[in-house]
Design an enzyme around this catalytic site. Sequence first.
Site, PDB file in Angstrom:
ATOM      1  N   ASP A 162       0.879  -1.077  -0.028  1.00 33.32           N
ATOM      2  CA  ASP A 162      -0.101  -0.095   0.023  1.00 33.32           C
ATOM      3  C   ASP A 162       0.860   1.411   0.129  1.00 33.32           C
ATOM      4  O   ASP A 162       1.953   1.103  -0.009  1.00 33.32           O
ATOM      5  CB  ASP A 162      -0.871  -0.176   1.313  1.00 33.32           C
ATOM      6  CG  ASP A 162      -2.300   0.568   0.893  1.00 33.32           C
ATOM      7  OD1 ASP A 162      -2.334   1.693   0.365  1.00 33.32           O
ATOM      8  OD2 ASP A 162      -3.415   0.108   1.189  1.00 33.32           O
ATOM      9  N   GLY A 219       3.849   1.607  -2.418  1.00 34.99           N
ATOM     10  CA  GLY A 219       3.951   1.518  -3.826  1.00 34.99           C
ATOM     11  C   GLY A 219       2.482   1.944  -4.073  1.00 34.99           C
ATOM     12  O   GLY A 219       1.638   2.101  -3.255  1.00 34.99           O
ATOM     13  N   ASP A 220       2.481   2.100  -5.435  1.00 35.53           N
ATOM     14  CA  ASP A 220       1.103   2.613  -6.101  1.00 35.53           C
ATOM     15  C   ASP A 220       0.382   1.568  -6.934  1.00 35.53           C
ATOM     16  O   ASP A 220       1.031   0.914  -7.837  1.00 35.53           O
ATOM     17  CB  ASP A 220       1.471   3.927  -6.914  1.00 35.53           C
ATOM     18  CG  ASP A 220       0.099   4.334  -7.777  1.00 35.53           C
ATOM     19  OD1 ASP A 220      -0.938   3.928  -7.544  1.00 35.53           O
ATOM     20  OD2 ASP A 220       0.183   5.452  -8.468  1.00 35.53           O
ATOM     21  N   PHE A 221      -0.674   0.882  -6.420  1.00 30.14           N
ATOM     22  CA  PHE A 221      -1.143  -0.184  -7.176  1.00 30.14           C
ATOM     23  C   PHE A 221      -1.527  -0.101  -8.585  1.00 30.14           C
ATOM     24  O   PHE A 221      -1.810  -0.768  -9.400  1.00 30.14           O
ATOM     25  CB  PHE A 221      -2.246  -1.043  -6.432  1.00 30.14           C
ATOM     26  CG  PHE A 221      -3.447  -0.177  -6.140  1.00 30.14           C
ATOM     27  CD1 PHE A 221      -3.951   0.853  -6.800  1.00 30.14           C
ATOM     28  CD2 PHE A 221      -4.059  -0.435  -4.802  1.00 30.14           C
ATOM     29  CE1 PHE A 221      -5.276   1.464  -6.325  1.00 30.14           C
ATOM     30  CE2 PHE A 221      -5.187   0.301  -4.290  1.00 30.14           C
ATOM     31  CZ  PHE A 221      -5.620   1.098  -4.947  1.00 30.14           C
ATOM     32  N   HIS A 267     -14.257  -2.190  -6.043  1.00 31.87           N
ATOM     33  CA  HIS A 267     -15.461  -1.247  -6.270  1.00 31.87           C
ATOM     34  C   HIS A 267     -15.413   0.060  -5.789  1.00 31.87           C
ATOM     35  O   HIS A 267     -16.268   1.047  -6.063  1.00 31.87           O
ATOM     36  CB  HIS A 267     -16.301  -1.936  -5.193  1.00 31.87           C
ATOM     37  CG  HIS A 267     -16.040  -1.524  -3.519  1.00 31.87           C
ATOM     38  ND1 HIS A 267     -17.130  -1.641  -2.528  1.00 31.87           N
ATOM     39  CD2 HIS A 267     -15.201  -0.985  -2.972  1.00 31.87           C
ATOM     40  CE1 HIS A 267     -16.282  -1.327  -1.419  1.00 31.87           C
ATOM     41  NE2 HIS A 267     -15.151  -0.833  -1.854  1.00 31.87           N
TER      42      HIS A 267
END
Length: 347
Positions: free
Chosen positions: A213, A237-239, A256
């Site tokens: 995350d 990190g950046d997903f 969602h």
Amino acid sequence: MANAASSPGPVEQPAHTDPRLALMDHALGYLFPAALRAVAALGVADHLTGGARPIAELAESVGADPLNLRRVLRLLATQGIFVEDDGGRFALTPSAELLRTDVPSSFAPAVLMITDRSFWLPAGELEEAVRTGAPAFERLFGMPFFDHFARDAETAAVFHAGMASTSDPENPVIARSYDFPPGAVVVDHGGGHGGLLLAVLREQPEVRGVLFDQPHVLQGHHLGELGADHRWSLVAGDFFAEAPPGDVYLIKRVLHDWDDEHCVRILRHCRRAASDRGRVLVVDAVVPLGNDPDPGKVFDLLMMSSFSGRERTRAEFESLFAEAGLRLTRVIPTDTRLSIIEGVAAG
């Protein structure tokens, strides 16, 4: 239970209600969560742990106007949340017990999160989302939800506490609902404070975990509670840009929040980073077809009003998976309102 006076239970409505009156009841329905928020914010349930109390005494304890507090509790009592006895004293019911903040299963943080202004205000502007296809959140708050979340510590605290209140009881159930391969590296992708991964590591002693995350989110992780630090690691990190190497990717209540384009980006990174035996496990509601009531259909409007995402049907998940180069293999129900949607690399 000594402090829960005999409750008449929810008041039953006539079988054949005038449809105009039924519509009126629906239109006024927003006042119930407003009342629920008021008592949760005041901590009313915490002041009834010793048994039923007169309204004047209770109001003084919580710092409220006695007349107005009684009016709010009277409404909640119609649905079995608190109960008023013949002497005008109010007491806890099993539902109201969950609003206590001193019980492990407290649901008060979840109530405060769901009724927070960051959700409440955009929901009142739902017409805008229906007309334009975009949530009203950015207009109301000046930025998208997660930007506001990252910059506003108070909102972030409410959100994290509410999510924990919602997720903590369901995480062990979800963890037991899937057979993780022994020795697998399980990546909790966008996993927040790691509640689900912690449950998986406790239930599955032969797997290792990675919590992935953003850095400011990882600072609040709970994996230290495992007592086996060699079995987990943190990766920031950046997903939308990457995924760490792993065998099984858990993506719980993430997709969602986002539109299809962003979801496909998340899934593609997982597929590319996964090992040869890689699996992607999306943990989300699966909206059923037909006209029957379903919690996912309600929660879907929360997504519509504050986020760009939505709750999805099985067919919609299949479409996302296919575009990301994955094949949906099965949907596994759990004893929660969420299912595990499993995917593997296509072809």
